[in-house]
Enzyme design. Sequence first.
Site, PDB file in Angstrom:
ATOM      1  N   CYS A 327      51.568  27.689  36.314  1.00 33.03           N
ATOM      2  CA  CYS A 327      51.326  26.484  36.417  1.00 33.03           C
ATOM      3  C   CYS A 327      51.990  25.659  37.080  1.00 33.03           C
ATOM      4  O   CYS A 327      52.823  24.848  36.373  1.00 33.03           O
ATOM      5  CB  CYS A 327      50.522  26.248  35.375  1.00 33.03           C
ATOM      6  SG  CYS A 327      48.400  26.797  34.646  1.00 33.03           S
ATOM      7  N   ILE A 328      51.621  24.576  37.808  1.00 31.65           N
ATOM      8  CA  ILE A 328      52.437  23.288  37.994  1.00 31.65           C
ATOM      9  C   ILE A 328      51.279  22.393  38.040  1.00 31.65           C
ATOM     10  O   ILE A 328      50.386  22.416  38.571  1.00 31.65           O
ATOM     11  CB  ILE A 328      52.876  23.458  39.442  1.00 31.65           C
ATOM     12  CG1 ILE A 328      54.332  22.185  39.459  1.00 31.65           C
ATOM     13  CG2 ILE A 328      52.445  24.086  40.472  1.00 31.65           C
ATOM     14  CD1 ILE A 328      54.925  22.276  40.418  1.00 31.65           C
ATOM     15  N   LEU A 329      51.548  20.717  37.140  1.00 29.71           N
ATOM     16  CA  LEU A 329      51.219  19.677  37.474  1.00 29.71           C
ATOM     17  C   LEU A 329      51.637  18.763  37.384  1.00 29.71           C
ATOM     18  O   LEU A 329      52.781  17.976  36.528  1.00 29.71           O
ATOM     19  CB  LEU A 329      49.796  20.069  36.565  1.00 29.71           C
ATOM     20  CG  LEU A 329      49.265  18.567  35.609  1.00 29.71           C
ATOM     21  CD1 LEU A 329      48.038  18.235  37.183  1.00 29.71           C
ATOM     22  CD2 LEU A 329      48.939  18.517  34.408  1.00 29.71           C
ATOM     23  N   THR A 330      51.822  17.418  38.310  1.00 35.19           N
ATOM     24  CA  THR A 330      52.205  15.998  37.797  1.00 35.19           C
ATOM     25  C   THR A 330      51.062  15.367  37.510  1.00 35.19           C
ATOM     26  O   THR A 330      49.883  14.941  38.095  1.00 35.19           O
ATOM     27  CB  THR A 330      53.099  15.237  39.456  1.00 35.19           C
ATOM     28  OG1 THR A 330      54.006  16.531  39.905  1.00 35.19           O
ATOM     29  CG2 THR A 330      53.519  14.241  39.134  1.00 35.19           C
ATOM     30  N   GLN A 335      52.297  11.203  40.523  1.00 33.54           N
ATOM     31  CA  GLN A 335      52.344  11.170  41.854  1.00 33.54           C
ATOM     32  C   GLN A 335      52.606  11.336  43.287  1.00 33.54           C
ATOM     33  O   GLN A 335      52.446   9.979  42.808  1.00 33.54           O
ATOM     34  CB  GLN A 335      50.711  11.735  42.203  1.00 33.54           C
ATOM     35  CG  GLN A 335      50.753  12.824  41.146  1.00 33.54           C
ATOM     36  CD  GLN A 335      49.054  13.677  41.251  1.00 33.54           C
ATOM     37  OE1 GLN A 335      47.567  12.914  42.175  1.00 33.54           O
ATOM     38  NE2 GLN A 335      48.257  14.476  39.909  1.00 33.54           N
ATOM     39  N   ARG A 336      52.825  11.784  43.822  1.00 27.24           N
ATOM     40  CA  ARG A 336      53.510  10.833  45.133  1.00 27.24           C
ATOM     41  C   ARG A 336      54.883  10.601  44.987  1.00 27.24           C
ATOM     42  O   ARG A 336      54.983   9.473  45.560  1.00 27.24           O
ATOM     43  CB  ARG A 336      52.284   9.877  45.995  1.00 27.24           C
ATOM     44  CG  ARG A 336      51.246  10.773  46.526  1.00 27.24           C
ATOM     45  CD  ARG A 336      49.817  10.410  47.570  1.00 27.24           C
ATOM     46  NE  ARG A 336      50.589   9.212  48.280  1.00 27.24           N
ATOM     47  CZ  ARG A 336      50.036  10.245  49.301  1.00 27.24           C
ATOM     48  NH1 ARG A 336      49.643  11.467  49.662  1.00 27.24           N
ATOM     49  NH2 ARG A 336      50.475   9.803  50.696  1.00 27.24           N
ATOM     50  N   TYR A 339      58.107  14.345  42.144  1.00 24.12           N
ATOM     51  CA  TYR A 339      57.622  14.782  41.117  1.00 24.12           C
ATOM     52  C   TYR A 339      57.488  16.637  41.676  1.00 24.12           C
ATOM     53  O   TYR A 339      57.904  17.023  40.931  1.00 24.12           O
ATOM     54  CB  TYR A 339      57.069  14.402  40.353  1.00 24.12           C
ATOM     55  CG  TYR A 339      57.886  12.965  39.695  1.00 24.12           C
ATOM     56  CD1 TYR A 339      59.298  12.837  39.169  1.00 24.12           C
ATOM     57  CD2 TYR A 339      57.219  11.506  39.316  1.00 24.12           C
ATOM     58  CE1 TYR A 339      60.253  11.697  38.574  1.00 24.12           C
ATOM     59  CE2 TYR A 339      58.081  10.560  38.794  1.00 24.12           C
ATOM     60  CZ  TYR A 339      59.382  11.298  38.586  1.00 24.12           C
ATOM     61  OH  TYR A 339      59.790  10.038  37.442  1.00 24.12           O
ATOM     62  N   LYS A 341      57.653  18.494  44.171  1.00 22.54           N
ATOM     63  CA  LYS A 341      58.760  18.701  44.526  1.00 22.54           C
ATOM     64  C   LYS A 341      60.311  19.150  43.983  1.00 22.54           C
ATOM     65  O   LYS A 341      60.658  19.883  43.678  1.00 22.54           O
ATOM     66  CB  LYS A 341      58.936  18.303  45.975  1.00 22.54           C
ATOM     67  CG  LYS A 341      58.101  17.382  47.139  1.00 22.54           C
ATOM     68  CD  LYS A 341      58.023  18.727  47.836  1.00 22.54           C
ATOM     69  CE  LYS A 341      56.468  18.756  48.194  1.00 22.54           C
ATOM     70  NZ  LYS A 341      56.530  16.827  48.987  1.00 22.54           N
ATOM     71  N   GLU A 361      52.720  31.860  41.245  1.00 19.96           N
ATOM     72  CA  GLU A 361      51.411  32.667  40.591  1.00 19.96           C
ATOM     73  C   GLU A 361      50.167  31.695  41.331  1.00 19.96           C
ATOM     74  O   GLU A 361      50.497  30.844  42.217  1.00 19.96           O
ATOM     75  CB  GLU A 361      50.756  32.751  39.100  1.00 19.96           C
ATOM     76  CG  GLU A 361      50.324  33.488  38.652  1.00 19.96           C
ATOM     77  CD  GLU A 361      49.624  33.106  37.682  1.00 19.96           C
ATOM     78  OE1 GLU A 361      50.693  33.266  36.910  1.00 19.96           O
ATOM     79  OE2 GLU A 361      48.036  33.760  37.489  1.00 19.96           O
TER      80      GLU A 361
END
Length: 462
Positions: A327-330, A335-336, A339, A341, A361
């Site tokens: 899982c990936i979350l900023t 955001q923008r 982070y 990337k 995944e």
Amino acid sequence: MGSLEQNAPAGRGMGVETVAGILREEIPIANNLTPGAAVMDGSQQQNSGVNHHHEVSVMAAAGNGLKKRVTIPLPLEVGTRVLCRWRDGKLHPVKVIERRKLNSGPDDYQYYVHYNEFNRRLDEWVKLDQLELESVEADADEKVEDKAGGLKMTRHQKRKIEETHAEEGHEDFDAASLREHEEFTKVKNISKIELGRYEIDTWYFSPFPPEYSDCSKLFFCEFCLSFVKRKEQLARHMRKCDLKHPPGDEIYRQGSLSMFEVDGKKNKIYGQNLCYLAKLFLDHKTLYYDVDLFLFYILCECDDRGCHMVGYFSKEKHSEEGYNLACILTLPPYQRKGYGKFLIAFSYELSKKEGKVGTPERPLSDLGLLSYRGYWTRILLDILKKHRGNVSIKELSDMTAIKTEDVITTLQTLELIQYRKGQHVICADPKLLERHLKAAGRGGLDVDASKLIWTPYKEQGG
Ligand SMILES: [Zn+2]
């Protein structure tokens, strides 16, 4: 695929989102409906009856171009498909996902609807007068879905299903997994959270324990991620909590940025709290699995008050499928800013240290997919430019730790690859490369691999 960066959906109210091929402004949802003021009516069978049911007569299209009078029983059933007037003033097809009765009159229901054309982030409570009753479709719920109901799948089976459907979105769920997904994610319960110095509007349902179902805002400790219902409780907690950073090893520091590695087995509660928090901003991810099996990489901005979480990614300790990220979350306030990337680049740096190639995944969230596409494009095209195209797919994969399939898909999407005589041939016209690189935007924050102090995970104590 055009200019991804500009089109990337961002936090609410900031970006634009591609909806059915049209760019549509995302506007904050007017959330003037307090959950406390209404009674949820999930068990429709129980209530579908005698006392509460009314009906309306409306004129509906009869198929032969004429209109006929039809009777629509009220309240509408969960599963009803109907047109709904959205905030753009236009009618859009929706499906009723939940309904709740207000304390007033018998017909006074609100409906939680999903817009077929939009991301689930825009699901919302609407009033009856926003629904175009003439457009109610007769056969509300699909029989396929019903037949599949009750079917529980393991994470692995689910993953298999998702893998066979490549595209992101609802299409990649078959009826059974969509059903299960909807059971868990239908109605957004917590609409706001407080975390550090931010108050953040949430995007999706998260399965908080039942004792939290009576509140719409939660207060999180930004360091240990425990959550409470009231501000005073949080203040009390903050006086006692001795953490000033995530409970793990700092494995990277660059200026005021730090990365911490948290072992889900050693820090179970933290891992679970992180999952509850993350689910508020992630759709299509089953977060109900065992945190023991995962490592969490927490990105923080640090100052004299402590290390403040910006975002994270999770990674299976052992992935048979070669996943280097689950899982990936900023978090929305961050955001923008590049982070996302950074987190992706970091996951590939870990793979390089492991001497492996990796892939995220599936399915990826809409925002996740955009970030990955941008990252892959930029990294691969930079190398192609440097080597003037004289580099093979295998070499590209070795240099970047990006799995060959992802290399091929990226280059195919950019039309930089051809299949000739049984093999892929890269055609890297400098002008075309330059155009794609420009469209992919800037990379944001770079990961300085020399600042990564880390050894790959090994199970301790045999
Ligand atoms: Zn705490």
